[in-house]
Design an enzyme around this catalytic site. Structure first.
Site, PDB file in Angstrom:
ATOM      1  CD  GLU A 137       4.805 -12.112 -22.421  1.00 28.00           C
ATOM      2  OE1 GLU A 137       4.912 -13.335 -22.596  1.00 28.00           O
ATOM      3  OE2 GLU A 137       4.153 -11.379 -23.190  1.00 28.00           O
ATOM      4  CE1 TYR A 149      -3.490  -7.266 -17.342  1.00 31.53           C
ATOM      5  CE2 TYR A 149      -1.174  -7.017 -16.849  1.00 31.53           C
ATOM      6  CZ  TYR A 149      -2.262  -6.734 -17.637  1.00 31.53           C
ATOM      7  OH  TYR A 149      -2.121  -5.921 -18.737  1.00 31.53           O
TER       8      TYR A 149
END
Length: 184
Positions: A137, A149
């Site tokens: 997260e 990411y």
């Protein structure tokens, strides 16, 4: 004790990038290549806690990090620059065929120099033989991490509403997933 073992290991292992090329031909080696990953130990906590407090308005406590050492399915690393300076740390949990990045953080003085990518790639390689998927997260406001990411192959799979504490109440978390098993 652990520091002594790390020093002994460094005396036995030779890292040509760190020990030769960086000193003799400094322009031939990127700073990211001089970073080294090693398991975190309790003596690293002062440096880790300093980085944590510099990066987060709501940092993890020393007790949370100590819990990470005790948890059987957590593995904790630090990222070191030459001269054993800790520039970042990362923690992963692996259980039941899934891995989860619990925390990854880089000292503000070393951000945008490849340490975050190096740690993330290290976690991916660690998880690859132990899990089918890697999850994490991230705050939507952390654009540098969101971009890293995505560049690394993670895909957005959802949003956790009000996941993080924030000055103005709560902030959502973007949920990311990376398939670790190649598609056939």
């Amino acid at each position: 004790m652990w520091k002594l073992l790390h020093k002994l290991k460094d005396a036995v292992l030779y890292d040509a990038d760190r020990d030769f090329y960086a000193k003799v031909f400094p322009d031939s080696v990127e700073s990211r290549d001089l970073l080294r990953m090693r398991k975190m130990d309790h003596s690293d906590l002062p440096s880790v806690l300093k980085i944590e407090s510099l990066n987060y308005n709501y940092p993890w406590s020393e007790g949370v990090f100590k819990d990470c050492f005790r948890a059987m399915n957590y593995v904790n690393w630090v990222c070191e620059a030459p001269e054993d300076m800790i520039v970042g740390y990362c923690i992963i949990s692996v259980a039941a065929g899934e891995a989860h990045v619990m925390n990854i953080s880089v000292s503000p003085d070393f951000q945008r120099q490849g340490a975050g990518r190096k740690m993330l790639e290290h976690l991916i390689e660690y998880a690859r033989s132990r899990a089918h998927k890697l999850y994490l997260e991230v705050r939507p406001s952390n654009l540098a991490a969101v971009n890293l990411y995505r560049q690394t192959g993670f895909r957005e799979i959802g949003v956790r509403k009000g996941y993080y504490p924030a000055k103005e109440g709560r902030e959502d978390a973007i949920m990311f997933e990376l398939d670790l098993v190649p598609m056939l």
